[in-house]
Enzyme design. Structure first.
Site, short mmCIF file in Angstrom:
data_model
loop_
_atom_site.label_atom_id
_atom_site.label_comp_id
_atom_site.label_asym_id
_atom_site.label_seq_id
_atom_site.Cartn_x
_atom_site.Cartn_y
_atom_site.Cartn_z
N CYS A 257 -13.45 -27.99 59.24
CA CYS A 257 -13.07 -28.57 57.93
C CYS A 257 -12.26 -29.85 58.06
CB CYS A 257 -12.34 -27.52 57.09
SG CYS A 257 -10.73 -27.00 57.73
N HIS A 304 -7.15 -24.78 54.98
CA HIS A 304 -8.50 -25.32 54.76
C HIS A 304 -8.40 -26.61 53.96
CE1 HIS A 304 -12.83 -25.13 54.69
NE2 HIS A 304 -12.84 -25.30 53.39
N HIS A 316 -17.20 -29.87 51.63
CA HIS A 316 -16.43 -29.38 52.77
C HIS A 316 -17.31 -28.71 53.81
CE1 HIS A 316 -15.81 -24.94 51.32
NE2 HIS A 316 -16.92 -25.43 50.83
#
Length: 341
Positions: A257, A304, A316
């Protein structure tokens, strides 16, 4: 006359066996009635999603340790080069002093002060030589320079040794973080493998349908980029749609990520830190209503990160087993947005 015999008593051993069999039957019936039902697709998905969130946290720590390892490796290399150059300088200074001694010998013997330096501890030489009053100004300057260089070199070697120890510790930590990630992924795979092939296909189909709906909504959205650099970064991230998630990866064809954010903004000439936690500190924090295209979106307690795509969507790299894609922010835990300065 009728015979009145007493009924034969059952064998005690036989009674015990029958009683035990009856008790076992009752126990098995009870266990069957209370046995945990086989987990549903929904149950497994919830547990797997939770494990993937734990993987995100472990991956972020892994990325941080990996980044630290890279920096320490660079520091160690620089220090080792510095020590090597310092040793070469020191050798040259000693050679110069040796040349002086040779010249003195040819003209009638080595100056006692130089002889003392060459044969004694240089750290105590000047004190001893000064009491002999046998050091010329030029010789004293050369000897002081050598003494200073020796001390400097010793300090640099000590610093290099410390950095090498830090590097060894970081590599050990890196291995531990990697094991944590792999353990969580193994748990998730074990859960997924508990499903039938039909159930897994159902789960994949639901995920794909949700991703398709998100992609359609993004295509219809018309947002304003946060800046020209944010626009370039977002356009770069869009070119990676469909690329595989791989933890610890920063591109150009696989990403985790924070690696995706790092790579995308690098295309706009902006250097982002390696982890999602650190990326959450690069600019002012924003509420969801303040987000513009290209802003970073910090989620799941900082473990994240994605990029705001407009119309309620985040672009993402979700987790292992998925690809770079759009996803509704409502399906995740939003913490705050960040506008990259």
């Amino acid at each position: 006359m009728a015979s009145h015999r007493r009924p034969k008593q059952p064998n005690r051993a036989r009674v015990s066996v029958l009683t035990a069999m009856a008790a076992a039957a009752v126990a098995l019936t009870s266990q069957a009635a209370h046995a945990d039902p086989k987990p549903t697709v929904k149950d497994v998905k919830a547990k797997v999603d939770d494990l993937y969130k734990q993987v995100d946290k472990a991956t972020d720590k892994y990325d941080g340790a990996k980044d630290q390892e890279s920096k320490l490796q660079k520091d160690v290399g620089n220090l080792q080069d510095k020590v090597a150059r310092g040793q070469a300088d020191l050798n040259a200074m000693r050679d110069a002093l040796g040349s002086m001694a040779t010249a003195q010998y040819r003209t009638g013997g080595i100056d006692p002060s130089v002889q003392l330096f060459l044969s004694a501890d240089p750290d105590t030489y000047l004190d001893k030589a000064s009491t002999m009053d046998q050091v010329s100004s030029q010789q004293a300057d050369q000897l002081r320079a050598i003494q200073s260089k020796q001390r400097e070199l010793a300090q640099e070697r000590l610093e290099a040794q410390g950095k090498m120890k830090d590097l060894a510790d970081t590599r050990k930590e890196l291995g531990e973080k990697k094991k944590q990630v792999q353990s969580k992924l193994a748990d998730a795979n074990k859960l997924l493998n508990s499903l039938t092939a039909q159930q897994r296909a159902q789960m994949q189909q639901e995920d794909q349908e949700r991703a398709n709906r998100s992609s359609e909504r993004v295509a219809l959205g018309k947002g304003v980029p946060a800046s020209q650099r944010a626009a370039v970064a977002f356009a770069a991230a869009q070119t990676r749609l469909g690329d595989l998630y791989v933890y610890g990866s920063t591109g150009p064809n696989t990403f985790d990520c924070s690696g995706l954010m790092m790579w995308s903004y690098a295309q706009a000439g902006v250097s982002l830190p390696r982890t999602s936690q650190a990326q959450g500190t690069v600019g002012p924090h924003l509420s969801m209503s303040q987000l513009q295209i290209g802003d970073l979106v910090i989620m799941d307690g900082g473990s994240h990160v994605g990029m705001w795509a407009g119309n309620g969507q985040v672009l993402h790299a979700p987790h292992t087993g998925t690809v770079v894609k759009y996803e509704a922010v409502s399906d995740m835990t939003f913490d705050y947005g960040v506008r990259v300065g």
